[in-house]
Write a protein that holds these residues in place. Sequence first.
Motif, short mmCIF file in Angstrom:
data_model
loop_
_atom_site.label_atom_id
_atom_site.label_comp_id
_atom_site.label_asym_id
_atom_site.label_seq_id
_atom_site.Cartn_x
_atom_site.Cartn_y
_atom_site.Cartn_z
N ILE A 693 0.86 -1.18 0.00
CA ILE A 693 0.00 0.00 0.00
C ILE A 693 0.90 1.23 0.00
O ILE A 693 1.93 1.25 0.69
CB ILE A 693 -0.89 0.06 1.26
N ASN A 694 0.51 2.26 -0.73
CA ASN A 694 1.34 3.46 -0.67
C ASN A 694 1.17 4.15 0.68
O ASN A 694 0.20 3.91 1.42
CB ASN A 694 1.05 4.40 -1.85
N THR A 695 2.12 4.99 1.01
CA THR A 695 2.18 5.59 2.34
C THR A 695 0.89 6.32 2.72
O THR A 695 0.39 6.17 3.84
CB THR A 695 3.37 6.58 2.41
N GLY A 696 0.34 7.08 1.80
CA GLY A 696 -0.85 7.86 2.10
C GLY A 696 -2.04 6.99 2.44
O GLY A 696 -2.71 7.20 3.46
N TYR A 697 -2.34 6.03 1.58
CA TYR A 697 -3.48 5.16 1.83
C TYR A 697 -3.26 4.30 3.08
O TYR A 697 -4.21 3.99 3.81
CB TYR A 697 -3.74 4.26 0.62
N ASN A 698 -2.02 3.88 3.30
CA ASN A 698 -1.75 3.06 4.48
C ASN A 698 -2.08 3.83 5.76
O ASN A 698 -2.67 3.28 6.69
CB ASN A 698 -0.29 2.61 4.52
N TYR A 699 -1.72 5.13 5.78
CA TYR A 699 -2.00 5.87 7.01
C TYR A 699 -3.50 6.08 7.20
O TYR A 699 -3.98 6.19 8.32
CB TYR A 699 -1.28 7.22 7.05
N VAL A 700 -4.24 6.12 6.11
CA VAL A 700 -5.70 6.17 6.23
C VAL A 700 -6.18 4.95 7.01
O VAL A 700 -7.01 5.06 7.92
CB VAL A 700 -6.37 6.21 4.83
N MET A 701 -5.64 3.77 6.66
CA MET A 701 -6.04 2.54 7.35
C MET A 701 -5.57 2.54 8.80
O MET A 701 -6.31 2.10 9.70
CB MET A 701 -5.48 1.31 6.63
N VAL A 702 -4.36 3.04 9.04
CA VAL A 702 -3.87 3.12 10.42
C VAL A 702 -4.79 4.01 11.25
O VAL A 702 -5.18 3.68 12.37
CB VAL A 702 -2.42 3.65 10.46
N GLY A 722 -6.09 -1.26 16.09
CA GLY A 722 -6.45 -2.67 16.06
C GLY A 722 -7.88 -2.92 15.66
O GLY A 722 -8.66 -1.99 15.43
N LYS A 723 -8.21 -4.20 15.59
CA LYS A 723 -9.56 -4.60 15.17
C LYS A 723 -9.92 -5.93 15.82
O LYS A 723 -9.13 -6.86 15.85
CB LYS A 723 -9.63 -4.75 13.64
N THR A 724 -11.15 -5.97 16.36
CA THR A 724 -11.67 -7.22 16.90
C THR A 724 -12.33 -8.03 15.80
O THR A 724 -12.65 -7.51 14.72
CB THR A 724 -12.72 -6.93 18.01
N GLY A 725 -12.57 -9.29 16.09
CA GLY A 725 -13.29 -10.15 15.15
C GLY A 725 -14.04 -11.23 15.90
O GLY A 725 -13.54 -11.77 16.89
N THR A 726 -15.25 -11.54 15.43
CA THR A 726 -16.08 -12.58 16.06
C THR A 726 -16.78 -13.35 14.96
O THR A 726 -17.25 -12.75 13.98
CB THR A 726 -17.14 -11.96 16.99
N THR A 727 -16.87 -14.66 15.10
CA THR A 727 -17.55 -15.46 14.07
C THR A 727 -18.91 -15.93 14.58
O THR A 727 -19.25 -15.74 15.74
CB THR A 727 -16.69 -16.68 13.67
N ASN A 728 -19.68 -16.53 13.69
CA ASN A 728 -21.05 -16.95 14.02
C ASN A 728 -21.08 -17.84 15.26
O ASN A 728 -20.22 -18.72 15.45
CB ASN A 728 -21.67 -17.72 12.85
N ASP A 729 -22.08 -17.61 16.09
CA ASP A 729 -22.29 -18.38 17.31
C ASP A 729 -21.13 -18.27 18.29
O ASP A 729 -20.95 -19.14 19.15
CB ASP A 729 -22.54 -19.87 16.99
N PHE A 730 -20.32 -17.23 18.12
CA PHE A 730 -19.22 -16.93 19.05
C PHE A 730 -18.20 -18.07 19.12
O PHE A 730 -17.60 -18.33 20.17
CB PHE A 730 -19.77 -16.63 20.45
N LYS A 731 -17.99 -18.73 17.98
CA LYS A 731 -17.03 -19.84 17.95
C LYS A 731 -15.59 -19.35 18.02
O LYS A 731 -14.73 -20.04 18.59
CB LYS A 731 -17.23 -20.65 16.66
#
Length: 835
Positions: A693-702, A722-731
């Motif tokens: 990713i180029n520097t500009g777009y990467n900092y958008v994600m950061v 950071g980012k959390t993640g959860t799947t169906n039925d909390f598996k």
Amino acid sequence: MTKRVKKKTGPKKQSTDFTTFIKYLWAAILAGIVVLACVFVYISKFEMPNTEELEQPNFEIATRILAEDKRELGKAFKLYRDWLQYEEINPIIIDALVATEDERYFSHSGIDARGTLRAFVYLGRNGGASTITQQLAKLFFTQRSSSFIPRVWQKLKEWVIAIEFEKQYTKEEILAMYLNKYDYLYGANGISAASKTYFGKDQSQLEVSEAAVLVGLLKNPWIYNPKKFPDNALSRRAVVMKQMVRNNKLDQATFEELNTTPIDMSAFKREENFSGIAPYFKAELVKEVNKILEQESALKPDGTKYDLYTDGLVINTTIDYDMQRHAEASMKKHMKDLQERFFDRWKGKDPWKYGANKEQIKQRQGILNRQIRETERFKKMRASYMGSISSEISASIKNVRLWDTDIFRLFAEDKKAGTLASLVRKKTIRKDQSKVYKEILASPYWPTLKKQWIDLQKAKDKVFKKKVKMNVFAYTASGHKSVEMTPLDSMRYHTMHMQLGSISVHPKTGYVKTWVGGIGYEYFKYDHIKSNRQVGSTFKPFIYATAIIEQGTSPCEKVQDVQQSIPAGDKNFGLMKSWSPNNSDNKFSGEYMTLKDALLKSKNSISVYLMKEIGDTELVRNFASSLGIEKEKIPKYPSICLGTPELSVMDMAGSYTTFANDGIYTKPLFITSIEDANGRPIYLGKQERSRAINTGYNYVMVDMLKHASRAIASNFKSEIAGKTGTTNDFKDGWFMGITPDLVVATWVGGENEWIRFRDSRDGYGGKMARPFFVEFLKRLENDPKSNYDSSKKFLVPENQVVQLNCEVYAAIEEADRKAAELEKESKDDEYDEEF
């Protein structure tokens, strides 16, 4: 009559007899010397090990696994042994050894004539005659025989070999070889391993009394074992220390003081391949190294393959010893709390049946039965009940295989004829297999086999449902607790434990700093770092990034939270039926929200909207591939926008290095080099980087990920995202946490999908996985000795084109809107004037 006159024997006759005796004695002695010389020549010519073996003795030396700072993480070995040079050996050990085993060691040439004569005169009752050199020869080349003549022959061989050793090695080298070679029991081979096993310390740190215990074991490691026979060990220790006094290596007052102290065995610990720190990492490392050693570039100079367990290799890894210690402590703290909540939530309920239909219950019970059959307890029972009849059948019928699966099929056919034919039609089994099964069923062995199997099942049920005293896993200092429980209940108990898999990676180097593959290696061998699980919303940043890069979408763009649909037959996605997913709470607010807020709230509706805007799963798959994820792991379905791909903790850690490293993907690396026993490099790890990713777009994600993790940001000195993640039925629960100095990927869940939380109170990634990250990072920040740098900041581009302040963005949008309205009004006025 003539009288016989009796001759008298005079002095002259006696003198002649004595002279004859002396002649015969000298002849015997000379003959003995000649015979002995011939024996020595014979042994030297025909019984000696070759010179090469003498010059390069066949030691089985453990491979050392080192952390980044060269501290030892552990070893891989068949025999637990460290190789020490003479200069590295504690002088106290040398003094005790020579004083006890061979006082004249430095003055003889391998055989002690005085000691040999004493042993001969007293028949060994007043001390043996073997020198240290002879004892070494015995360790290398002979095995002790209990019968007299073979033992004499062995002793002669030891003499010759000892003399050869003395010719080819210095006294110091011989001492080192002897101490390195000796087997101290408990898998400890050599003085270094013995010191760590018996006293939990390096041999250089041994005190006189401890060194005396280990030297005492050289007489007999079983009889004088301080673990088994402490009184014998105390007596033998006293003998060793007395010998040190006699040889002026210890004064009498110190001896008397030390002789009253008990032997402290509190630090005793038998070393195992994967015991100690980072056990999951070491287990996986061994697999990886064995693959490397198969490569042609990693072969020995003579073209043969190195043996990981015996060739004394040194594996240099990227693991940070202190960080690993903090990671394991953080895991125990978090998972202990989580497990207590898990047991509380399931109190009075059975996970094997809860919410399951008949087919699911049958499947779960089948998995439990398979676990039973994999236990050592059942395998021993099976061998007892089935071993004899199985051998008889194998001897009479060709190509027989009697695994549990085969016996199940035999029972099925016996119950219902035609079952085997059905399995052949389905291509589950081959025709020749079916023929063998039918031959068994028609044989006179089948009734016995059937009876033994039924009896085995009855015995199994009885044994596995009977309470016995046992140790089971627990979050205690020892890692277990003693309970009275049935073997079946213990299996259910262990299966009901939530697991964790987490690694941390330095984003610039790719060095794997920590590796926690599970909650307790002794009871749970499966490593969760490289296993694939659905990643949930931790995949959504890849969707957002693709939209921002490919569509020029702004993170401040507002999208309405309403149900989105992709109709059947849509030309971009080609679905067979329409797809209209819900949000995780099954609600749609209808409000307009920025993409930043949508990512924060993990709105499925917005992810589907972006997927439609991107218009093609291929763009997302290509982007994920640029982050180091195998493209084949990403399905060609729009549902990937909700996190359906099954990826590993390693995959996710590598991909998020991109965000933490200014858009440059860095492949995780955990082996920097492998060296042979002489320090010659045989493998060098290579760092792999590429811009994704180029520097500009990467900092958008950061910036978006910082916004998504703002709930925990105040806990730290570090700048985090950071980012959390959860799947169906909390598996599955995930948290991907990044700082400028570290990427931490964490998954939490059950080994079986029905081992899960039942609702959002504890089942979200923010509850299951994120607390580990919080605890771990706080520990690193609070440890001044830690190599973690909390002062680093994410790189901000000098000329950031994309507006990240959504209030400013909204003001600009409003200004643009008003300007557009004014322009439209002006044009309308001009039109009115014309008419």
